[in-house]
Design an enzyme around this catalytic site. Structure first.
Site, PDB file in Angstrom:
ATOM      1  N   TRP A   1      -6.279  12.119   4.082  1.00 51.56           N
ATOM      2  CA  TRP A   1      -6.004  12.576   2.709  1.00 51.56           C
ATOM      3  C   TRP A   1      -4.608  12.119   2.238  1.00 51.56           C
ATOM      4  CZ3 TRP A   1      -8.199  18.112   1.473  1.00 51.56           C
ATOM      5  CH2 TRP A   1      -9.528  18.196   1.908  1.00 51.56           C
TER       6      TRP A   1
ATOM      7  N   THR B   1      -9.431   0.398   2.383  1.00 53.04           N
ATOM      8  CA  THR B   1      -9.519   1.852   2.276  1.00 53.04           C
ATOM      9  C   THR B   1     -10.433   2.329   1.148  1.00 53.04           C
ATOM     10  OG1 THR B   1      -7.532   1.888   0.901  1.00 53.04           O
ATOM     11  CG2 THR B   1      -7.222   2.194   3.268  1.00 53.04           C
TER      12      THR B   1
ATOM     13  N   ASP C   1      -2.532 -13.280   5.602  1.00 51.82           N
ATOM     14  CA  ASP C   1      -3.898 -12.767   5.660  1.00 51.82           C
ATOM     15  C   ASP C   1      -4.193 -12.423   7.114  1.00 51.82           C
ATOM     16  OD1 ASP C   1      -6.595 -12.256   5.660  1.00 51.82           O
ATOM     17  OD2 ASP C   1      -7.162 -14.029   4.521  1.00 51.82           O
TER      18      ASP C   1
ATOM     19  N   TYR D   1     -16.599   2.600   6.423  1.00 49.20           N
ATOM     20  CA  TYR D   1     -15.149   2.702   6.553  1.00 49.20           C
ATOM     21  C   TYR D   1     -14.776   3.289   7.914  1.00 49.20           C
ATOM     22  CZ  TYR D   1     -10.410   4.521   5.858  1.00 49.20           C
ATOM     23  OH  TYR D   1      -9.088   4.821   6.010  1.00 49.20           O
TER      24      TYR D   1
ATOM     25  N   ASP E   1      -9.139  10.021   9.863  1.00 46.22           N
ATOM     26  CA  ASP E   1     -10.004  11.138  10.210  1.00 46.22           C
ATOM     27  C   ASP E   1     -11.490  10.782  10.103  1.00 46.22           C
ATOM     28  OD1 ASP E   1      -9.128  11.018   7.388  1.00 46.22           O
ATOM     29  OD2 ASP E   1     -10.597  12.605   7.088  1.00 46.22           O
TER      30      ASP E   1
ATOM     31  N   GLY F   1       0.830  -1.205   0.000  1.00 43.50           N
ATOM     32  CA  GLY F   1       0.000   0.000   0.000  1.00 43.50           C
ATOM     33  C   GLY F   1       0.859   1.247   0.000  1.00 43.50           C
ATOM     34  N   GLN F   2       0.213   2.396   0.112  1.00 43.44           N
ATOM     35  CA  GLN F   2       0.952   3.661   0.046  1.00 43.44           C
ATOM     36  C   GLN F   2       1.946   3.797   1.202  1.00 43.44           C
ATOM     37  OE1 GLN F   2      -0.927   7.280  -1.732  1.00 43.44           O
ATOM     38  NE2 GLN F   2      -2.803   6.410  -0.912  1.00 43.44           N
TER      39      GLN F   2
END
Length: 296
Positions: free
Chosen positions: A151, A63, A37, A126, A103, A10-11
């Site tokens: 963000w 996400t 997993d 979420y 957030d 992921g990021q």
């Protein structure tokens, strides 16, 4: 220091791996769902018991905010159960548990920035499942840090910056929401903050005050609307000669761009606590846009 990273593709996970590979005296085990997993408790227990990390950093999450409205069971499995199993395994071996949250645990109606002690009231699946994950981690492992952010963007994966750069190549004008406000956050800064926290706690020779475990906010400054964020991306892209000219940007209201999941109108997080305790400044998201060639 031995660190287990989940969600390594992921990021934030990708940035963690990149930064930690450059460090000496750190052994990392980076896994994604194919390798582990996290929704399978027995698999998590075996993996953690085998590797015996000093630190577990959970960067895995469901996400896809709008998809989560339909994928409710999957969201709970990844955002609540997985973190719970990791935290339980961390507690079993005395490891530090670092967990990323969001957030979206807030409803966005506050008139000022959100602090860590503000009442939570998530408005989407979420947000609800991420809050459940926070609670599960806190209950399962006293030695935990929960890092709420917002963000997120980076060179990796899908995110707002990449979407804007792609749309700017295709369209002369764009309507972008201007009544939702937050702090854009570079994933590399989140990764650096997590590493700093881990090193601070693990290197303190048990001097770290246990009262400082818990929830921290980390996001970018200055706070802006999505519309303002997009305009800055376009300005930077023109300066870096990735765009010939910026598309015309029109601010629109949230109701003009309906989505399955409700977004908080105010996502601004107060980051004073993390600066005070760990000396970590807010993310400089404008600086992170200085190399947009890496995003295309």
């Amino acid at each position: 220091m031995k660190i287990l990273i989940t969600g390594c593709n992921g990021q934030v996970g990708s940035c963690l791996v990149k930064l930690l590979q450059e460090r000496k005296n750190v052994e990392i085990c980076a896994v994604d769902r194919a390798e582990l997993d996290i929704t399978q408790q027995d698999a998590v227990s075996r993996y953690v018991a085998s590797f015996k990390p000093n630190v577990i950093i959970n960067a895995a999450a469901h996400t896809a905010v709008d998809k989560a409205e339909q994928e409710i069971e999957l969201s709970y499995a990844i955002n609540r159960d997985g973190p719970k199993y990791l935290a339980m395994a961390a507690n079993d071996i005395g490891a530090l548990m670092l967990h990323i949250s969001t957030d979206y645990v807030f409803d966005g109606t506050k008139d000022s920035t959100y602090v860590e002690t503000d009442l939570v009231n998530p408005q989407s699946i979420y947000g609800i499942t991420k809050l459940a994950g926070e609670e599960a981690v806190a209950e399962a492992c006293p030695r935990h840090i929960i890092l709420r952010t917002a963000w997120v963007f980076s060179e990796y994966g899908n995110n707002f910056v990449k979407t804007m750069l792609r749309l700017a190549q295709q369209r002369d004008a764009l309507g972008i929401v201007n009544d939702q406000f937050g702090g854009p956050t570079y994933a590399g800064d989140i990764a650096a903050a997590l590493i700093e926290i881990a090193q601070n706690i693990m290197g303190s020779d048990n001097l770290f005050d246990s009262a400082n475990y818990g929830i921290y906010h980390f996001s970018g400054l200055p706070h802006v609307s999505w519309c303002e964020f997009a305009q800055e991306i376009f300005n930077k892209a023109v300066n870096q000669e990735l765009l010939i000219k910026s598309p015309d940007v029109k601010g629109i209201k949230t109701e003009e761009y309906p989505t399955p999941a409700k977004r908080p109108a105010n996502s601004t997080l107060n980051t004073n606590k993390i600066t005070t305790v760990f000396n970590i400044p807010a993310s400089n998201w404008q600086l992170a846009l200085d190399h947009l060639v890496d995003y295309v």
